[in-house]
Design an enzyme around this catalytic site. Sequence first.
Site, short mmCIF file in Angstrom:
data_model
loop_
_atom_site.label_atom_id
_atom_site.label_comp_id
_atom_site.label_asym_id
_atom_site.label_seq_id
_atom_site.Cartn_x
_atom_site.Cartn_y
_atom_site.Cartn_z
CG ASN A 68 -2.02 -1.14 1.23
OD1 ASN A 68 -2.55 -1.30 0.38
ND2 ASN A 68 -1.89 -1.85 2.26
CE LYS A 99 -2.47 -3.48 8.48
NZ LYS A 99 -3.60 -3.19 7.45
CE LYS A 120 1.97 -7.86 -3.11
NZ LYS A 120 2.91 -6.76 -2.47
CG HIS A 172 0.42 -2.06 -10.58
ND1 HIS A 172 -0.15 -0.72 -11.01
CD2 HIS A 172 1.33 -1.54 -9.72
CE1 HIS A 172 0.35 0.16 -10.73
NE2 HIS A 172 0.99 -0.11 -9.83
CG ASP A 217 -11.30 -12.20 -3.17
OD1 ASP A 217 -10.79 -13.10 -3.70
OD2 ASP A 217 -12.12 -12.42 -2.05
#
Length: 281
Positions: free
Chosen positions: A93, A138, A192, A212, A228
């Site tokens: 992110n 986080k 991932k 991407h 998803d």
Amino acid sequence: MRARDEALEISPAPSPVSKKMKLLTSYSTTSPFPEFEHPTPTEAREVHDLLAKSLNMQPPTKGVRRFEKNSATSCGNVQNVVDSLIGTILSQNTSSRNSSKAKSSLDRKFGKHNFEAIANAPLEDVVDSLRCGGLANKKGATIQKLLRSIKERHGDYSLQYLASTDSDGLGEKLTDDEIMQELISYDGVGPKTASCVLLFCLQRDSFAVDTHVYRLSKLLGWVPGKADRVRAQAHLDKRIPDELKYGLHVMLIQHGRLCKGCKKDGASGACVLKDYIRKRI
């Protein structure tokens, strides 16, 4: 009625780790969309070759690797498994530039591969070293918890046994599924992230799906519209030939970063993938 209510009260909700493990087990041998027949090996090869030509590059291959000094620069492309995990977590992110800055800052603060120092430091010190990369609170907590869990489980801050090749004296070579199960058993490590470690650090044939790759796979019609990211990865890992996984992953990301014609739904401008799709209709 009271007994039923009490039973409901004491029934624990599934943990995030148990959900991940159940999902992994469900799709370890088959796609979540077994009747969806795309991409075919031919389609995967066509897009692979098209991107190599469009990007004007020699297709990246698993046998030709150059490990990076900074594990956040290219999805954990380093030889140390724990360092690869940390770098991949930091790449989540955010931009490659920001994640690279955060990893460099972490190494300067605690020393490269000094996982014990990171695990035992005050959380605010770890967070402070990661502020330049985004989501520092986080990611700092995730990294500390990961390191402490590894130490508790294995007695050391190391997962190098996952890199065993039978002939290196580290032990028996594990299967891809066994490695995936170990990696996703840690909080903060999803399919991932684990796939990136398999692909880039351990040099296994795995197809990681980031934002991407996910977006472009949907554009190409390689996954159902309802898929998803987790199920898209499970599907594509079964459909894409092993010899194309590394190159396609790398080139889809590069195309996704560079091409202005397919950055958003309905974006205008030239895009070799959109041209490819139109020609196939």
